[in-house]
Design a protein around this motif. Structure first.
Motif, mmCIF file in Angstrom:
data_model
loop_
_atom_site.group_PDB
_atom_site.id
_atom_site.type_symbol
_atom_site.label_atom_id
_atom_site.label_comp_id
_atom_site.label_asym_id
_atom_site.label_seq_id
_atom_site.Cartn_x
_atom_site.Cartn_y
_atom_site.Cartn_z
ATOM 1 N N VAL A 98 0.831 -1.204 0.000
ATOM 2 C CA VAL A 98 0.000 0.000 0.000
ATOM 3 C C VAL A 98 0.871 1.262 0.000
ATOM 4 O O VAL A 98 0.442 2.315 -0.464
ATOM 5 C CB VAL A 98 -0.977 -0.019 1.198
ATOM 6 N N VAL A 99 2.132 1.145 0.433
ATOM 7 C CA VAL A 99 3.042 2.288 0.434
ATOM 8 C C VAL A 99 3.247 2.830 -0.988
ATOM 9 O O VAL A 99 3.587 3.994 -1.171
ATOM 10 C CB VAL A 99 4.381 1.933 1.121
ATOM 11 N N TYR A 100 3.000 2.012 -1.982
ATOM 12 C CA TYR A 100 3.135 2.456 -3.373
ATOM 13 C C TYR A 100 2.144 3.568 -3.722
ATOM 14 O O TYR A 100 2.342 4.286 -4.698
ATOM 15 C CB TYR A 100 2.968 1.289 -4.340
ATOM 16 N N ALA A 101 1.107 3.724 -2.939
ATOM 17 C CA ALA A 101 0.119 4.779 -3.207
ATOM 18 C C ALA A 101 0.748 6.166 -3.151
ATOM 19 O O ALA A 101 0.275 7.094 -3.791
ATOM 20 C CB ALA A 101 -1.033 4.684 -2.214
ATOM 21 N N VAL A 102 1.844 6.301 -2.387
ATOM 22 C CA VAL A 102 2.505 7.607 -2.247
ATOM 23 C C VAL A 102 3.758 7.709 -3.112
ATOM 24 O O VAL A 102 4.584 8.601 -2.892
ATOM 25 C CB VAL A 102 2.844 7.915 -0.763
ATOM 26 N N ARG A 103 3.889 6.809 -4.097
ATOM 27 C CA ARG A 103 5.044 6.790 -4.997
ATOM 28 C C ARG A 103 6.366 6.813 -4.225
ATOM 29 O O ARG A 103 7.111 7.788 -4.278
ATOM 30 C CB ARG A 103 4.975 7.948 -5.966
ATOM 31 N N PRO A 104 6.670 5.726 -3.533
ATOM 32 C CA PRO A 104 7.874 5.700 -2.702
ATOM 33 C C PRO A 104 9.143 5.731 -3.540
ATOM 34 O O PRO A 104 9.148 5.324 -4.704
ATOM 35 C CB PRO A 104 7.749 4.372 -1.960
ATOM 36 N N GLY A 105 10.201 6.195 -2.922
ATOM 37 C CA GLY A 105 11.513 6.119 -3.562
ATOM 38 C C GLY A 105 12.007 4.687 -3.523
ATOM 39 O O GLY A 105 11.371 3.795 -2.948
ATOM 40 N N LEU A 106 13.157 4.457 -4.130
ATOM 41 C CA LEU A 106 13.693 3.111 -4.240
ATOM 42 C C LEU A 106 13.884 2.416 -2.883
ATOM 43 O O LEU A 106 13.459 1.270 -2.727
ATOM 44 C CB LEU A 106 15.005 3.121 -5.039
#
Length: 128
Positions: free
Chosen positions: A10-18
């Motif tokens: 779900v962290v991908y919702a905030v466009r995480p860095g690498l």
């Protein structure tokens, strides 16, 4: 473990860095450890003379479902941003897993429904 294994996606919702994306993927991958216990349930439920064939069928089924999931995610990524697809996969996977966990608990051997529990308690009281 099964119920929360996909939540890190779900962290991908905030466009995480690498670094954060790699950490989320590592955590989600470790969440797959619940499968170890499921294999034992399956082995215990299958007669010994059928285990080889049953495990082959189980593995083929898992690979087919995983492949279909990847294909559906790829299709979704044609219409939605990839980071939304990954986050959505985490949410959908968590919800579906919670439903499966609830069903397994409800149908597990030795599990009594509230009605069965009350009936058993009533019989215990009247037998005294």
């Amino acid at each position: 473990l099964a119920a929360v294994g996909l939540l890190p996606l779900v962290v991908y919702a905030v466009r995480p860095g690498l670094p954060l994306a790699l950490a989320a993927l590592a955590l989600a991958g470790m969440g797959a450890a619940y499968v170890i216990g499921l294999d034992q349930w399956f082995v215990d439920a299958v007669p010994p003379e059928l285990r080889g064939r049953a495990m082959t069928l189980l593995t083929a089924g898992l690979m087919t479902i995983q492949g279909a999931g990847m294909a559906l995610a790829g299709l979704a990524a044609e219409f939605f941003p990839v980071h939304h697809v990954v986050a959505g996969s985490g949410i959908i996977g968590t919800v579906v897993t919670l439903l499966v966990v609830a069903e397994v608990r409800r149908t597990a051997p030795g599990h009594l429904s509230d009605t069965e529990r009350r009936d058993r308690a009533d019989r215990h009281v009247t037998s005294r």
